[in-house]
Design a protein around this motif. Structure first.
Motif, mmCIF file in Angstrom:
data_model
loop_
_atom_site.group_PDB
_atom_site.id
_atom_site.type_symbol
_atom_site.label_atom_id
_atom_site.label_comp_id
_atom_site.label_asym_id
_atom_site.label_seq_id
_atom_site.Cartn_x
_atom_site.Cartn_y
_atom_site.Cartn_z
ATOM 1 N N LYS A 32 0.838 -1.186 0.000
ATOM 2 C CA LYS A 32 0.000 0.000 0.000
ATOM 3 C C LYS A 32 0.881 1.246 0.000
ATOM 4 N N MET A 33 0.261 2.353 -0.389
ATOM 5 C CA MET A 33 1.003 3.601 -0.362
ATOM 6 C C MET A 33 0.851 4.253 1.005
ATOM 7 N N ALA A 34 1.942 4.348 1.688
ATOM 8 C CA ALA A 34 1.914 4.928 3.021
ATOM 9 C C ALA A 34 2.290 6.396 2.946
ATOM 10 N N THR A 35 1.433 7.225 3.536
ATOM 11 C CA THR A 35 1.710 8.664 3.501
ATOM 12 C C THR A 35 2.656 9.079 4.621
ATOM 13 N N LYS A 36 2.589 8.326 5.704
ATOM 14 C CA LYS A 36 3.557 8.582 6.771
ATOM 15 C C LYS A 36 4.305 7.284 7.037
ATOM 16 N N PRO A 37 5.217 6.976 6.132
ATOM 17 C CA PRO A 37 5.838 5.651 6.193
ATOM 18 C C PRO A 37 6.730 5.471 7.399
ATOM 19 N N TYR A 38 6.728 4.241 7.841
ATOM 20 C CA TYR A 38 7.697 3.812 8.845
ATOM 21 C C TYR A 38 8.932 3.377 8.071
ATOM 22 N N VAL A 39 10.002 4.100 8.251
ATOM 23 C CA VAL A 39 11.181 3.887 7.422
ATOM 24 C C VAL A 39 12.209 3.070 8.177
ATOM 25 N N VAL A 75 16.863 1.659 2.147
ATOM 26 C CA VAL A 75 15.709 2.169 2.880
ATOM 27 C C VAL A 75 14.485 1.315 2.568
ATOM 28 N N TYR A 76 13.860 0.810 3.584
ATOM 29 C CA TYR A 76 12.615 0.067 3.426
ATOM 30 C C TYR A 76 11.500 0.859 4.080
ATOM 31 N N ASN A 77 10.422 1.012 3.337
ATOM 32 C CA ASN A 77 9.302 1.795 3.843
ATOM 33 C C ASN A 77 8.133 0.892 4.212
ATOM 34 N N TYR A 78 7.507 1.224 5.317
ATOM 35 C CA TYR A 78 6.350 0.467 5.791
ATOM 36 C C TYR A 78 5.251 1.428 6.215
ATOM 37 N N CYS A 79 4.027 0.910 6.250
ATOM 38 C CA CYS A 79 2.928 1.716 6.781
ATOM 39 C C CYS A 79 3.213 2.058 8.236
ATOM 40 N N ASN A 80 3.595 1.053 8.956
ATOM 41 C CA ASN A 80 3.806 1.218 10.381
ATOM 42 C C ASN A 80 4.663 0.062 10.889
ATOM 43 N N ARG A 81 4.807 0.052 12.159
ATOM 44 C CA ARG A 81 5.646 -0.961 12.793
ATOM 45 C C ARG A 81 5.085 -2.383 12.588
ATOM 46 N N GLU A 82 3.756 -2.468 12.507
ATOM 47 C CA GLU A 82 3.150 -3.794 12.346
ATOM 48 C C GLU A 82 3.517 -4.401 11.005
ATOM 49 N N CYS A 83 3.496 -3.585 9.957
ATOM 50 C CA CYS A 83 3.868 -4.083 8.637
ATOM 51 C C CYS A 83 5.338 -4.500 8.634
ATOM 52 N N GLU A 85 6.899 -5.775 11.119
ATOM 53 C CA GLU A 85 6.988 -7.064 11.795
ATOM 54 C C GLU A 85 6.517 -8.195 10.875
ATOM 55 N N LEU A 86 5.546 -7.887 9.998
ATOM 56 C CA LEU A 86 5.014 -8.918 9.107
ATOM 57 C C LEU A 86 6.035 -9.310 8.032
ATOM 58 N N ARG A 87 6.744 -8.340 7.536
ATOM 59 C CA ARG A 87 7.741 -8.644 6.517
ATOM 60 C C ARG A 87 8.971 -7.784 6.736
ATOM 61 N N LYS A 88 9.912 -8.349 7.385
ATOM 62 C CA LYS A 88 11.134 -7.612 7.667
ATOM 63 C C LYS A 88 12.053 -7.638 6.460
ATOM 64 N N PRO A 89 12.902 -6.650 6.329
ATOM 65 C CA PRO A 89 13.853 -6.638 5.214
ATOM 66 C C PRO A 89 14.804 -7.822 5.306
ATOM 67 N N PRO A 90 15.292 -8.296 4.144
ATOM 68 C CA PRO A 90 16.203 -9.441 4.163
ATOM 69 C C PRO A 90 17.470 -9.124 4.934
ATOM 70 N N GLU A 91 17.938 -10.095 5.640
ATOM 71 C CA GLU A 91 19.170 -9.909 6.393
ATOM 72 C C GLU A 91 20.353 -9.996 5.441
ATOM 73 N N LEU A 92 20.884 -8.847 5.109
ATOM 74 C CA LEU A 92 21.957 -8.810 4.118
ATOM 75 C C LEU A 92 23.212 -9.519 4.621
ATOM 76 N N TYR A 93 23.369 -9.495 5.903
ATOM 77 C CA TYR A 93 24.603 -10.058 6.459
ATOM 78 C C TYR A 93 24.603 -11.584 6.412
ATOM 79 N N GLU A 94 23.399 -12.146 6.200
ATOM 80 C CA GLU A 94 23.302 -13.601 6.199
ATOM 81 C C GLU A 94 23.183 -14.173 4.806
#
Ligand SMILES: [Zn+2]
Length: 95
Positions: A32-39, A75-83, A85-94
């Motif tokens: 979704k398009m988040a207007t106040k994204p959780y970055v 930079v990964y943008n999310y609607c909020n903290r819940e989103c 938690e649902l899909r976290k960015p890939p762990e680049l270090y792993e």
């Protein structure tokens, strides 16, 4: 006669609203398009093909904000903290 300077500075009745730039970011989780994204910022490891400098114990530490180019922060943008938690960015270090 005294000139009333205040009358020269009367605010107009109709004030224009300051136009706030609307920041829209596509949510990494639900698209979704988040207007106040959780970055969420990810400081990547060195990308493929990049020359990795030899680790030096005495090398001065670089502030992550000053990193450029291959070490650019993702930079990964999310609607909020819940989103987040649902899909976290890939762990680049792993990878
Ligand atoms: Zn979302």
């Amino acid at each position: 006669m005294e000139k009333n300077e205040r009358t020269n500075n009367i605010m107009p009745r109709v004030q224009k609203r300051p136009e706030m730039p609307i920041i829209k970011r596509k949510c990494y989780s639900c698209s979704k398009m988040a207007t106040k994204p959780y970055v969420y910022h990810v400081v990547p490891s060195y990308s493929y093909g990049a020359q990795i400098p030899i680790y030096q114990k005495n090398a001065p530490k670089t502030n992550r904000v000053e990193l450029r180019g291959n070490r650019k922060v993702l930079v990964y943008n999310y609607c909020n903290r819940e989103c987040y938690e649902l899909r976290k960015p890939p762990e680049l270090y792993e990878l």
